[in-house]
Design a protein around this motif. Structure first.
Motif, PDB file in Angstrom:
ATOM      1  N   GLU A  18       0.867  -1.195   0.033  1.00 61.42           N
ATOM      2  CA  GLU A  18       0.102  -0.228   0.160  1.00 61.42           C
ATOM      3  C   GLU A  18       0.753   1.138   0.114  1.00 61.42           C
ATOM      4  OE1 GLU A  18      -2.777   0.482   3.385  1.00 61.42           O
ATOM      5  OE2 GLU A  18      -3.683   2.108   2.463  1.00 61.42           O
ATOM      6  N   TYR A  19       0.694   2.008  -0.942  1.00 62.40           N
ATOM      7  CA  TYR A  19       1.140   3.438  -1.129  1.00 62.40           C
ATOM      8  C   TYR A  19       0.293   4.433  -0.982  1.00 62.40           C
ATOM      9  CZ  TYR A  19       5.113   0.625  -3.270  1.00 62.40           C
ATOM     10  OH  TYR A  19       6.030  -0.471  -3.247  1.00 62.40           O
ATOM     11  N   ASP A  20       0.786   5.686  -0.782  1.00 64.40           N
ATOM     12  CA  ASP A  20      -0.223   6.690  -0.824  1.00 64.40           C
ATOM     13  C   ASP A  20      -1.242   6.887  -1.606  1.00 64.40           C
ATOM     14  OD1 ASP A  20       1.198   7.661   1.889  1.00 64.40           O
ATOM     15  OD2 ASP A  20       2.286   9.033   0.636  1.00 64.40           O
ATOM     16  N   ASP A  21      -0.866   6.590  -2.927  1.00 64.09           N
ATOM     17  CA  ASP A  21      -1.714   6.950  -3.990  1.00 64.09           C
ATOM     18  C   ASP A  21      -2.046   5.554  -4.785  1.00 64.09           C
ATOM     19  OD1 ASP A  21       0.699   6.305  -5.206  1.00 64.09           O
ATOM     20  OD2 ASP A  21       0.703   7.623  -6.613  1.00 64.09           O
ATOM     21  N   SER A  22      -1.741   4.314  -4.180  1.00 65.39           N
ATOM     22  CA  SER A  22      -2.036   3.187  -5.086  1.00 65.39           C
ATOM     23  C   SER A  22      -1.699   1.674  -4.252  1.00 65.39           C
ATOM     24  CB  SER A  22      -1.186   2.996  -6.276  1.00 65.39           C
ATOM     25  OG  SER A  22       0.259   3.009  -5.949  1.00 65.39           O
ATOM     26  N   TRP A  23      -2.461   0.766  -4.614  1.00 65.92           N
ATOM     27  CA  TRP A  23      -2.191  -0.468  -4.116  1.00 65.92           C
ATOM     28  C   TRP A  23      -1.333  -1.279  -5.258  1.00 65.92           C
ATOM     29  CZ3 TRP A  23      -3.671  -2.153   0.514  1.00 65.92           C
ATOM     30  CH2 TRP A  23      -4.640  -1.385   1.251  1.00 65.92           C
ATOM     31  N   THR A  80      -1.426  -3.035 -10.459  1.00 63.29           N
ATOM     32  CA  THR A  80      -1.472  -1.452  -9.754  1.00 63.29           C
ATOM     33  C   THR A  80      -2.837  -1.086  -9.603  1.00 63.29           C
ATOM     34  OG1 THR A  80       0.665  -1.423 -10.364  1.00 63.29           O
ATOM     35  CG2 THR A  80      -0.216   0.489  -9.398  1.00 63.29           C
ATOM     36  N   GLN A  82      -5.008   2.310  -8.756  1.00 66.52           N
ATOM     37  CA  GLN A  82      -5.025   3.580  -8.284  1.00 66.52           C
ATOM     38  C   GLN A  82      -5.856   4.017  -7.053  1.00 66.52           C
ATOM     39  OE1 GLN A  82      -2.366   5.508  -9.188  1.00 66.52           O
ATOM     40  NE2 GLN A  82      -1.780   3.952 -10.283  1.00 66.52           N
ATOM     41  N   LYS A  83      -5.807   4.484  -5.988  1.00 65.05           N
ATOM     42  CA  LYS A  83      -6.711   5.044  -4.904  1.00 65.05           C
ATOM     43  C   LYS A  83      -7.733   6.050  -5.442  1.00 65.05           C
ATOM     44  CE  LYS A  83      -4.235   3.327  -0.920  1.00 65.05           C
ATOM     45  NZ  LYS A  83      -3.575   3.662   0.228  1.00 65.05           N
TER      46      LYS A  83
END
Length: 83
Positions: A18-23, A80, A82-83
């Motif tokens: 988990e990143y700030d803008d995506s999984w 990937t 995007q959140k």
């Protein structure tokens, strides 16, 4: 970044980052791009593998629905979202 790791019955690993803008989901499928089809329906990933001797289908839930990109390189499937 946070990470979770899962092992299936055949010891193939799936990792979820988990990143700030995506999984990012990374799975060791051990197949070439020509041997695997991946469809994303809502928040479900559907993976069909055809090795010539056997066809298998696997489904799993993604962390969220959204724009997804799919890449297969050196036997590793990467999804990937995007959140």
């Amino acid at each position: 970044m946070s990470m979770q790791q899962f092992a299936g019955g055949n010891e193939r690993f799936i990792r979820r980052y988990e990143y700030d803008d995506s999984w990012v989901i990374a799975a060791d499928v051990g197949l070439d791009e020509d041997d695997i089809d991946v469809d994303i329906v809502g928040s479900t990933a559907i993976i069909v593998a055809d090795t010539g001797e056997r066809v298998t289908e696997t489904e799993f839930e993604l962390p969220s629905a959204g724009d997804a990109s799919i890449d297969i390189h050196n036997g590793v499937l990467t999804i990937t979202i995007q959140k």
